[in-house]
Scaffold this active site. Structure first.
Site, PDB file in Angstrom:
ATOM      1  N   ARG A 169       0.823  -1.219   0.000  1.00  0.00           N
ATOM      2  CA  ARG A 169       0.000   0.000   0.000  1.00  0.00           C
ATOM      3  C   ARG A 169       0.858   1.270   0.000  1.00  0.00           C
ATOM      4  NH1 ARG A 169      -3.139  -3.413  -0.993  1.00  0.00           N
ATOM      5  NH2 ARG A 169      -5.226  -3.733  -0.159  1.00  0.00           N
ATOM      6  N   CYS A 217     -10.812  -0.101   2.366  1.00  0.00           N
ATOM      7  CA  CYS A 217     -10.332  -0.373   3.723  1.00  0.00           C
ATOM      8  C   CYS A 217      -9.745   0.886   4.339  1.00  0.00           C
ATOM      9  CB  CYS A 217      -9.283  -1.483   3.701  1.00  0.00           C
ATOM     10  SG  CYS A 217      -9.997  -3.121   3.484  1.00  0.00           S
ATOM     11  N   GLU A 287      -4.837   3.375   6.133  1.00  0.00           N
ATOM     12  CA  GLU A 287      -4.579   3.170   4.703  1.00  0.00           C
ATOM     13  C   GLU A 287      -5.148   4.352   3.919  1.00  0.00           C
ATOM     14  OE1 GLU A 287      -5.768  -0.504   2.610  1.00  0.00           O
ATOM     15  OE2 GLU A 287      -6.281   0.790   0.924  1.00  0.00           O
TER      16      GLU A 287
HETATM   17  P1  FAD Z   1      -7.069   8.434  -5.188  1.00  0.00           P
HETATM   18  O1  FAD Z   1      -7.882   7.825  -4.104  1.00  0.00           O
HETATM   19  O2  FAD Z   1      -7.633   9.575  -5.935  1.00  0.00           O
HETATM   20  O3  FAD Z   1      -5.649   8.872  -4.595  1.00  0.00           O
HETATM   21  C1  FAD Z   1      -4.953   7.988  -3.747  1.00  0.00           C
HETATM   22  C2  FAD Z   1      -3.503   8.489  -3.639  1.00  0.00           C
HETATM   23  O4  FAD Z   1      -2.876   8.372  -4.918  1.00  0.00           O
HETATM   24  C3  FAD Z   1      -3.392   9.973  -3.268  1.00  0.00           C
HETATM   25  O5  FAD Z   1      -2.194  10.145  -2.551  1.00  0.00           O
HETATM   26  C4  FAD Z   1      -3.265  10.663  -4.614  1.00  0.00           C
HETATM   27  O6  FAD Z   1      -2.604  11.923  -4.519  1.00  0.00           O
HETATM   28  C5  FAD Z   1      -2.413   9.647  -5.350  1.00  0.00           C
HETATM   29  N1  FAD Z   1      -2.566   9.707  -6.796  1.00  0.00           N
HETATM   30  C6  FAD Z   1      -3.670   9.492  -7.533  1.00  0.00           C
HETATM   31  N2  FAD Z   1      -3.407   9.615  -8.837  1.00  0.00           N
HETATM   32  C7  FAD Z   1      -2.092   9.939  -8.930  1.00  0.00           C
HETATM   33  C8  FAD Z   1      -1.212  10.224 -10.007  1.00  0.00           C
HETATM   34  N3  FAD Z   1      -1.614  10.214 -11.274  1.00  0.00           N
HETATM   35  N4  FAD Z   1       0.073  10.542  -9.721  1.00  0.00           N
HETATM   36  C9  FAD Z   1       0.525  10.572  -8.432  1.00  0.00           C
HETATM   37  N5  FAD Z   1      -0.262  10.311  -7.365  1.00  0.00           N
HETATM   38  C10 FAD Z   1      -1.559   9.992  -7.619  1.00  0.00           C
HETATM   39  N6  FAD Z   1      -7.324  -0.824  -2.784  1.00  0.00           N
HETATM   40  C11 FAD Z   1      -6.565  -1.932  -2.922  1.00  0.00           C
HETATM   41  O7  FAD Z   1      -5.325  -1.807  -2.975  1.00  0.00           O
HETATM   42  N7  FAD Z   1      -7.115  -3.182  -2.984  1.00  0.00           N
HETATM   43  C12 FAD Z   1      -8.449  -3.373  -2.930  1.00  0.00           C
HETATM   44  O8  FAD Z   1      -8.911  -4.505  -3.009  1.00  0.00           O
HETATM   45  C13 FAD Z   1      -9.284  -2.218  -2.811  1.00  0.00           C
HETATM   46  N8  FAD Z   1     -10.626  -2.343  -2.739  1.00  0.00           N
HETATM   47  C14 FAD Z   1     -11.399  -1.224  -2.669  1.00  0.00           C
HETATM   48  C15 FAD Z   1     -12.800  -1.369  -2.671  1.00  0.00           C
HETATM   49  C16 FAD Z   1     -13.612  -0.246  -2.666  1.00  0.00           C
HETATM   50  C17 FAD Z   1     -15.111  -0.413  -2.673  1.00  0.00           C
HETATM   51  C18 FAD Z   1     -13.041   1.052  -2.662  1.00  0.00           C
HETATM   52  C19 FAD Z   1     -13.904   2.296  -2.685  1.00  0.00           C
HETATM   53  C20 FAD Z   1     -11.676   1.217  -2.615  1.00  0.00           C
HETATM   54  C21 FAD Z   1     -10.842   0.073  -2.628  1.00  0.00           C
HETATM   55  N9  FAD Z   1      -9.450   0.182  -2.596  1.00  0.00           N
HETATM   56  C22 FAD Z   1      -8.667  -0.942  -2.749  1.00  0.00           C
HETATM   57  C23 FAD Z   1      -8.795   1.510  -2.392  1.00  0.00           C
HETATM   58  C24 FAD Z   1      -8.500   2.309  -3.662  1.00  0.00           C
HETATM   59  O9  FAD Z   1      -9.339   1.927  -4.729  1.00  0.00           O
HETATM   60  C25 FAD Z   1      -7.031   2.193  -4.074  1.00  0.00           C
HETATM   61  O10 FAD Z   1      -6.186   2.728  -3.076  1.00  0.00           O
HETATM   62  C26 FAD Z   1      -6.712   2.890  -5.401  1.00  0.00           C
HETATM   63  O11 FAD Z   1      -5.359   2.660  -5.717  1.00  0.00           O
HETATM   64  C27 FAD Z   1      -6.949   4.413  -5.362  1.00  0.00           C
HETATM   65  O12 FAD Z   1      -6.889   4.894  -6.697  1.00  0.00           O
HETATM   66  P2  FAD Z   1      -7.509   6.319  -7.080  1.00  0.00           P
HETATM   67  O13 FAD Z   1      -7.273   6.548  -8.511  1.00  0.00           O
HETATM   68  O14 FAD Z   1      -8.928   6.401  -6.625  1.00  0.00           O
HETATM   69  O15 FAD Z   1      -6.606   7.295  -6.206  1.00  0.00           O
HETATM   70  N1  EPU Z   2     -12.650 -10.885   8.555  1.00  0.00           N
HETATM   71  C1  EPU Z   2     -13.486 -10.956   9.620  1.00  0.00           C
HETATM   72  N2  EPU Z   2     -14.384  -9.945   9.798  1.00  0.00           N
HETATM   73  C2  EPU Z   2     -14.477  -8.877   8.978  1.00  0.00           C
HETATM   74  C3  EPU Z   2     -13.590  -8.793   7.879  1.00  0.00           C
HETATM   75  C4  EPU Z   2     -12.677  -9.821   7.686  1.00  0.00           C
HETATM   76  O1  EPU Z   2     -13.432 -11.893  10.408  1.00  0.00           O
HETATM   77  O2  EPU Z   2     -15.317  -7.994   9.209  1.00  0.00           O
HETATM   78  C5  EPU Z   2     -11.702 -11.987   8.322  1.00  0.00           C
HETATM   79  C6  EPU Z   2     -12.099 -12.804   7.085  1.00  0.00           C
HETATM   80  O3  EPU Z   2     -13.052 -13.770   7.386  1.00  0.00           O
HETATM   81  C7  EPU Z   2     -10.767 -13.396   6.655  1.00  0.00           C
HETATM   82  C8  EPU Z   2      -9.744 -12.317   7.063  1.00  0.00           C
HETATM   83  O4  EPU Z   2     -10.392 -11.491   8.039  1.00  0.00           O
HETATM   84  O5  EPU Z   2     -10.483 -14.559   7.373  1.00  0.00           O
HETATM   85  C9  EPU Z   2      -9.282 -11.478   5.869  1.00  0.00           C
HETATM   86  O6  EPU Z   2     -10.428 -10.824   5.288  1.00  0.00           O
HETATM   87  P1  EPU Z   2     -10.515 -10.441   3.732  1.00  0.00           P
HETATM   88  O7  EPU Z   2     -10.276 -11.655   2.901  1.00  0.00           O
HETATM   89  O8  EPU Z   2     -11.781  -9.676   3.543  1.00  0.00           O
HETATM   90  O9  EPU Z   2      -9.262  -9.529   3.468  1.00  0.00           O
HETATM   91  P2  EPU Z   2      -8.698  -8.272   4.241  1.00  0.00           P
HETATM   92  O10 EPU Z   2      -7.328  -8.632   4.735  1.00  0.00           O
HETATM   93  O11 EPU Z   2      -9.660  -7.778   5.238  1.00  0.00           O
HETATM   94  C10 EPU Z   2      -7.476  -7.247   2.166  1.00  0.00           C
HETATM   95  C11 EPU Z   2      -7.315  -5.852   1.628  1.00  0.00           C
HETATM   96  C12 EPU Z   2      -8.491  -5.481   0.743  1.00  0.00           C
HETATM   97  C13 EPU Z   2      -8.627  -6.499  -0.383  1.00  0.00           C
HETATM   98  C14 EPU Z   2      -8.812  -7.883   0.237  1.00  0.00           C
HETATM   99  C15 EPU Z   2      -8.927  -8.980  -0.801  1.00  0.00           C
HETATM  100  C16 EPU Z   2      -6.047  -4.478   3.179  1.00  0.00           C
HETATM  101  C17 EPU Z   2      -6.116  -3.455   4.255  1.00  0.00           C
HETATM  102  N3  EPU Z   2      -7.217  -4.905   2.715  1.00  0.00           N
HETATM  103  O12 EPU Z   2      -8.591  -7.212   3.039  1.00  0.00           O
HETATM  104  O13 EPU Z   2      -8.194  -4.204   0.163  1.00  0.00           O
HETATM  105  O14 EPU Z   2      -9.728  -6.200  -1.210  1.00  0.00           O
HETATM  106  O15 EPU Z   2      -7.678  -8.175   1.087  1.00  0.00           O
HETATM  107  O16 EPU Z   2      -7.785  -9.011  -1.576  1.00  0.00           O
HETATM  108  O17 EPU Z   2      -4.947  -4.859   2.776  1.00  0.00           O
HETATM  109  C18 EPU Z   2      -8.431  -1.857   0.405  1.00  0.00           C
HETATM  110  O18 EPU Z   2      -7.198  -1.814   0.485  1.00  0.00           O
HETATM  111  O19 EPU Z   2      -9.130  -0.806   0.369  1.00  0.00           O
HETATM  112  C19 EPU Z   2      -9.095  -3.155   0.314  1.00  0.00           C
HETATM  113  C20 EPU Z   2     -10.406  -3.294   0.308  1.00  0.00           C
END
Ligand code: FAD
Ligand code: EPU
Length: 296
Positions: A169, A217, A287
């Protein structure tokens, strides 16, 4: 003093960032710049440096909590830098403002895979590079071979993946504007890849509140554990401040039930962090990135 002069022929307007972020909270920036070209983006950075005002880059706003008062300085939104070039051999170049859904769709149509880590959330190419987004299905850095960026002095440079400083991250791309990301992707069997993507999407829909506004997250996972599991263990799901609530589906998501303010979200995050450290001894690191004015 913020000057629009010299920012290039960009469209300039100020609007609340609540409409440009997935959580849906946050006031306006002093100046919002939407560059048409890389040269416009560079001109805006050079102007901000010359005026000595802060600047930030906004992607899809899916990892941000913007304060109710908005932010000072210039916010660059790169939504117009959205080219996608796909060469033979799986080499791909994408504009930083391209939505990752379009990157996934375009590369998949060309028979390329390897981006399972980007399934199930809204983001831009620049944002996922900056955050090294991903999770259980890998991290985007594993597919990136190079990046073009405007550095903190306003200079345009190409760097290799090894120079990006990717970690969990995080990356070394935090004080620059990424304008293009280059990937190398494997050729895949279209039907098998489609099935994998659908399976991942279904899994995420079942375990994350994808139907509610959120910033994903809130906390990074502590080593060897899941922040969501800890929040759940502490019985905090459903706890709320105003219209901001800890998701009942996943403990690491704060959702906006409608009309939440950033102040609600930030108080709730403080409550959760405090309760988790009291009950488990684990200090959770954010995060999501919090954007606020440095001067009030
Ligand atoms: P922003 O949120 O707009 O910006 C995030 C950061 O990146 C800021 O510091 C911004 O200044 C910088 N930034 C953006 N664009 C640029 C650029 N062109 N140049 C330099 N810096 C830049 N993240 C995960 O890693 N895994 C997941 O599974 C995941 N699941 C998600 C689920 C949901 C429902 C949501 C809403 C979010 C989730 N995220 C997840 C978080 C998020 O989508 C990621 O962190 C993503 O990388 C953010 O991209 P963004 O374009 O929206 O950046
Ligand atoms: N769990 C619980 N309760 C909850 C949530 C999770 O018990 O409310 C348990 C699950 O059952 C599982 C474990 O925790 O055993 C891990 O949960 P999950 O698979 O949902 O993954 P996570 O570690 O919570 C990470 C990333 C997510 C990404 C998922 C899947 C981070 C902080 N989060 O979640 O990223 O989508 O893995 O790859 O690294 C994000 O970064 O915004 C994000 C959503």
């Amino acid at each position: 003093m913020i000057s629009r002069a010299g920012c290039g022929p960009s469209t300039l307007k100020s609007s609340r960032l609540s409409g440009l972020t997935t959580l849906g909270v946050g006031g306006p920036p002093d100046l919002l710049v939407r560059p048409e070209t890389v040269e416009d983006a560079q001109a805006a950075v050079l102007r901000a440096l010359a005026d000595d005002v802060p600047w930030r880059v906004l992607g899809r706003g899916s990892n941000l909590v913007v304060d109710d008062d908005g932010v000072d300085g210039v916010v660059l939104q790169l939504g117009r830098l959205r080219h996608l070039r796909i060469d033979r051999g799986g080499r791909v170049a994408a504009g930083a403002g391209l939505p990752t859904s379009a990157l996934l769709a375009g590369t998949r149509s060309a028979g390329l895979g390897g981006l399972e880590c980007l399934v199930g959330y809204p983001a831009t190419v620049g944002g996922v590079a900056r955050m090294n987004a991903g999770g259980a299905w890998g991290f985007v850095a594993e597919r990136i071979v190079g990046v073009t960026l405007i550095d903190e002095r306003g200079e345009l440079r190409d760097i290799s993946s090894a120079e990006c400083g990717f970690g969990y991250r995080t990356s070394g791309l935090d004080r620059c504007v990424v304008v293009e990301v280059r990937f190398e992707l494997p050729a895949v069997d279209a039907a098998a890849y489609r099935a994998d993507v659908e399976r991942i999407h279904d899994r995420k829909s079942a375990t994350q509140p994808l139907d509610r506004p959120s910033a994903g997250c809130v906390f990074k996972n502590p080593t060897g554990d899941s922040a969501g599991r800890l929040v759940d263990l502490c019985g905090l799901k459903g706890s709320a401040r105003g219209a901001a609530a800890v998701s009942e589906v996943h403990g690491n998501f704060v959702v906006n039930r409608g009309g939440a303010r950033a102040a609600d979200v930030l108080s709730l995050i403080d409550d959760v962090r405090e309760a988790v450290v009291q009950r488990t001894g684990v200090v959770l690191d954010l995060e999501v990135e919090v954007w606020r004015r440095r001067t009030r």
